[in-house]
Design a protein around this motif. Structure first.
Motif, PDB file in Angstrom:
ATOM      1  N   GLN A   1      15.169  33.856  54.239  1.00 52.61           N
ATOM      2  CA  GLN A   1      14.205  33.116  55.054  1.00 52.61           C
ATOM      3  C   GLN A   1      14.247  33.605  56.495  1.00 52.61           C
ATOM      4  N   ASP A   2      13.106  33.497  57.167  1.00 48.61           N
ATOM      5  CA  ASP A   2      12.974  33.946  58.547  1.00 48.61           C
ATOM      6  C   ASP A   2      13.541  32.903  59.503  1.00 48.61           C
ATOM      7  N   GLY A   3      14.559  33.271  60.270  1.00 43.08           N
ATOM      8  CA  GLY A   3      15.166  32.346  61.216  1.00 43.08           C
ATOM      9  C   GLY A   3      14.205  31.854  62.282  1.00 43.08           C
ATOM     10  N   PHE A   4      13.155  32.629  62.563  1.00 46.95           N
ATOM     11  CA  PHE A   4      12.176  32.190  63.554  1.00 46.95           C
ATOM     12  C   PHE A   4      11.477  30.903  63.125  1.00 46.95           C
ATOM     13  N   GLU A   5      11.512  30.598  61.827  1.00 50.00           N
ATOM     14  CA  GLU A   5      10.892  29.358  61.354  1.00 50.00           C
ATOM     15  C   GLU A   5      11.566  28.141  61.983  1.00 50.00           C
ATOM     16  N   VAL A   6      12.848  28.255  62.298  1.00 45.04           N
ATOM     17  CA  VAL A   6      13.544  27.155  62.966  1.00 45.04           C
ATOM     18  C   VAL A   6      12.907  26.892  64.322  1.00 45.04           C
ATOM     19  N   LEU A   7      12.686  27.956  65.097  1.00 42.07           N
ATOM     20  CA  LEU A   7      12.118  27.800  66.434  1.00 42.07           C
ATOM     21  C   LEU A   7      10.677  27.310  66.377  1.00 42.07           C
ATOM     22  N   LYS A   8       9.941  27.704  65.353  1.00 45.36           N
ATOM     23  CA  LYS A   8       8.559  27.241  65.225  1.00 45.36           C
ATOM     24  C   LYS A   8       8.496  25.734  65.014  1.00 45.36           C
ATOM     25  N   HIS A   9       9.440  25.212  64.245  1.00 44.69           N
ATOM     26  CA  HIS A   9       9.405  23.785  63.906  1.00 44.69           C
ATOM     27  C   HIS A   9       9.975  22.898  64.998  1.00 44.69           C
ATOM     28  N   VAL A  10      10.827  23.430  65.862  1.00 39.42           N
ATOM     29  CA  VAL A  10      11.451  22.591  66.886  1.00 39.42           C
ATOM     30  C   VAL A  10      11.192  23.138  68.284  1.00 39.42           C
ATOM     31  N   VAL A  11      10.060  23.841  68.445  1.00 43.15           N
ATOM     32  CA  VAL A  11       9.778  24.514  69.710  1.00 43.15           C
ATOM     33  C   VAL A  11       9.634  23.547  70.867  1.00 43.15           C
ATOM     34  N   ALA A  12       9.289  22.292  70.588  1.00 37.92           N
ATOM     35  CA  ALA A  12       9.141  21.316  71.674  1.00 37.92           C
ATOM     36  C   ALA A  12      10.430  20.580  71.996  1.00 37.92           C
ATOM     37  N   GLU A  13      11.548  20.992  71.378  1.00 34.34           N
ATOM     38  CA  GLU A  13      12.839  20.415  71.725  1.00 34.34           C
ATOM     39  C   GLU A  13      13.448  21.214  72.877  1.00 34.34           C
ATOM     40  N   SER A  14      14.342  20.601  73.615  1.00 34.10           N
ATOM     41  CA  SER A  14      14.900  21.230  74.809  1.00 34.10           C
ATOM     42  C   SER A  14      16.336  21.679  74.563  1.00 34.10           C
ATOM     43  N   PHE A  15      16.524  22.976  74.313  1.00 34.97           N
ATOM     44  CA  PHE A  15      17.852  23.551  74.165  1.00 34.97           C
ATOM     45  C   PHE A  15      17.744  25.066  74.367  1.00 34.97           C
ATOM     46  N   HIS A  16      18.879  25.693  74.617  1.00 37.55           N
ATOM     47  CA  HIS A  16      18.934  27.152  74.752  1.00 37.55           C
ATOM     48  C   HIS A  16      19.210  27.774  73.385  1.00 37.55           C
ATOM     49  N   THR A  17      18.674  28.979  73.167  1.00 36.88           N
ATOM     50  CA  THR A  17      18.892  29.689  71.905  1.00 36.88           C
ATOM     51  C   THR A  17      19.446  31.076  72.173  1.00 36.88           C
ATOM     52  N   ILE A  18      20.511  31.425  71.434  1.00 41.35           N
ATOM     53  CA  ILE A  18      21.059  32.775  71.429  1.00 41.35           C
ATOM     54  C   ILE A  18      20.917  33.310  70.010  1.00 41.35           C
ATOM     55  N   VAL A  19      20.150  34.366  69.845  1.00 35.94           N
ATOM     56  CA  VAL A  19      19.973  34.977  68.533  1.00 35.94           C
ATOM     57  C   VAL A  19      21.103  35.975  68.303  1.00 35.94           C
ATOM     58  N   ILE A  20      21.703  35.924  67.117  1.00 36.46           N
ATOM     59  CA  ILE A  20      22.707  36.907  66.705  1.00 36.46           C
ATOM     60  C   ILE A  20      22.203  37.534  65.415  1.00 36.46           C
ATOM     61  N   SER A  21      21.823  38.806  65.482  1.00 40.29           N
ATOM     62  CA  SER A  21      21.169  39.426  64.336  1.00 40.29           C
ATOM     63  C   SER A  21      21.371  40.930  64.322  1.00 40.29           C
ATOM     64  N   ALA A  22      21.368  41.497  63.112  1.00 45.30           N
ATOM     65  CA  ALA A  22      21.415  42.954  62.959  1.00 45.30           C
ATOM     66  C   ALA A  22      20.028  43.568  63.129  1.00 45.30           C
ATOM     67  N   TYR A  23      18.992  42.716  63.136  1.00 42.45           N
ATOM     68  CA  TYR A  23      17.614  43.213  63.221  1.00 42.45           C
ATOM     69  C   TYR A  23      17.205  43.338  64.689  1.00 42.45           C
ATOM     70  N   THR A  24      17.706  44.393  65.346  1.00 45.20           N
ATOM     71  CA  THR A  24      17.462  44.560  66.775  1.00 45.20           C
ATOM     72  C   THR A  24      15.986  44.827  67.085  1.00 45.20           C
ATOM     73  N   ASP A  25      15.215  45.258  66.073  1.00 43.47           N
ATOM     74  CA  ASP A  25      13.791  45.491  66.303  1.00 43.47           C
ATOM     75  C   ASP A  25      13.029  44.184  66.545  1.00 43.47           C
ATOM     76  N   LYS A  26      13.688  43.035  66.275  1.00 45.63           N
ATOM     77  CA  LYS A  26      13.042  41.741  66.485  1.00 45.63           C
ATOM     78  C   LYS A  26      13.392  41.118  67.837  1.00 45.63           C
ATOM     79  N   ALA A  27      14.078  41.890  68.679  1.00 46.71           N
ATOM     80  CA  ALA A  27      14.513  41.352  69.967  1.00 46.71           C
ATOM     81  C   ALA A  27      13.327  40.954  70.839  1.00 46.71           C
ATOM     82  N   ILE A  28      12.286  41.795  70.877  1.00 46.09           N
ATOM     83  CA  ILE A  28      11.120  41.487  71.717  1.00 46.09           C
ATOM     84  C   ILE A  28      10.471  40.194  71.255  1.00 46.09           C
TER      85      ILE A  28
END
Length: 232
Positions: A61-88
């Motif tokens: 599953q795509d981890g970005f789905e988490v951010l899509k569902h809770v985008v209006a919540e207030s917290f900081h996010t640090i992504v840890i991933s081997a998929y460096t092409d998704k950094a942008i």
């Protein structure tokens, strides 16, 4: 600090937890772990968090789905991933840092330093509002919102292109999340001060605020004195 790790590989999740506890100390953290998109979303909504460590591949599953569902919540996010092409893409979602796998404790320290630096200077800046409808989630850039009108337990987002969309959070909740440029001008309205144009005095001691878009919005009696400061 309430920290959540969403990572489907138990070994990596344990490594992140060990590094974080070592760097911050056990008394400064309340740490939880989830291994799926659904569990992560549920934890954020029910418990609330200050910091999220997020993997982008969660059992397929795509981890970005988490951010899509809770985008209006207030917290900081640090992504840890081997998929460096998704950094942008990650930074477009407003994440604070992107750590490539494999990683060392020094890299976690650097990311935590950024969290503490940001917390000391300001709150996270919300970039998108998530609007749900027809089984999909649409991300609305905050910069596209002119004003917000309360509608019971929901809110209406009035956009610069003239359209209106319904958001499933109340005006009070959005007032806590939107950037400081959004001001409460009335019990039922929030408006972006960057688009304030004029104040009109109406008969009976009523006031309206004109936006650069041409919209005229009511001003609450207790808000008038504060709003005047934008024009003098």
């Amino acid at each position: 600090m309430r920290i959540l790790i969403i990572e489907d590989e138990a070994r990596i999740a344990a490594r992140i937890e060990r590094f974080v506890r070592e760097l911050l100390g056990p008394t400064r953290t309340r740490l939880a772990r989830c291994d799926s998109v659904a569990d992560g979303i549920e934890h954020i909504r029910s418990q609330g968090i200050d910091l999220l460590f997020l993997d982008l591949n969660l059992n397929g599953q795509d981890g970005f789905e988490v951010l899509k569902h809770v985008v209006a919540e207030s917290f900081h996010t640090i992504v840890i991933s081997a998929y460096t092409d998704k950094a942008i893409t990650a930074f477009e979602y407003g994440v604070l840092d992107f750590i490539a796998k494999p990683f060392a404790i020094e890299r976690i320290q650097q990311a935590l330093n950024r969290v503490e630096s940001r917390a000391a200077s300001s709150q996270p800046s919300l970039k998108f509002l998530a609007v749900k409808g027809r089984g999909q989630i649409r991300l609305i850039p905050v910069d596209d919102v002119l004003f917000v009108q309360g509608s019971g337990v929901y809110s209406e987002l009035h956009l610069q292109n003239g359209t209106t969309v319904l958001h499933d959070k109340s005006l009070e909740k959005l007032a806590q999340l939107l950037p400081a440029s959004f001001e409460r001008i009335h019990k039922s309205y929030l408006a972006d001060s960057r688009y304030f144009s004029k104040i009109h005095i109406q008969s009976g001691g009523r006031y309206t605020l004109q936006l650069t878009s041409g919209h005229h919005l009511p001003i609450g009696r207790t808000r008038y004195e504060q709003l005047k400061k934008h024009f003098y």
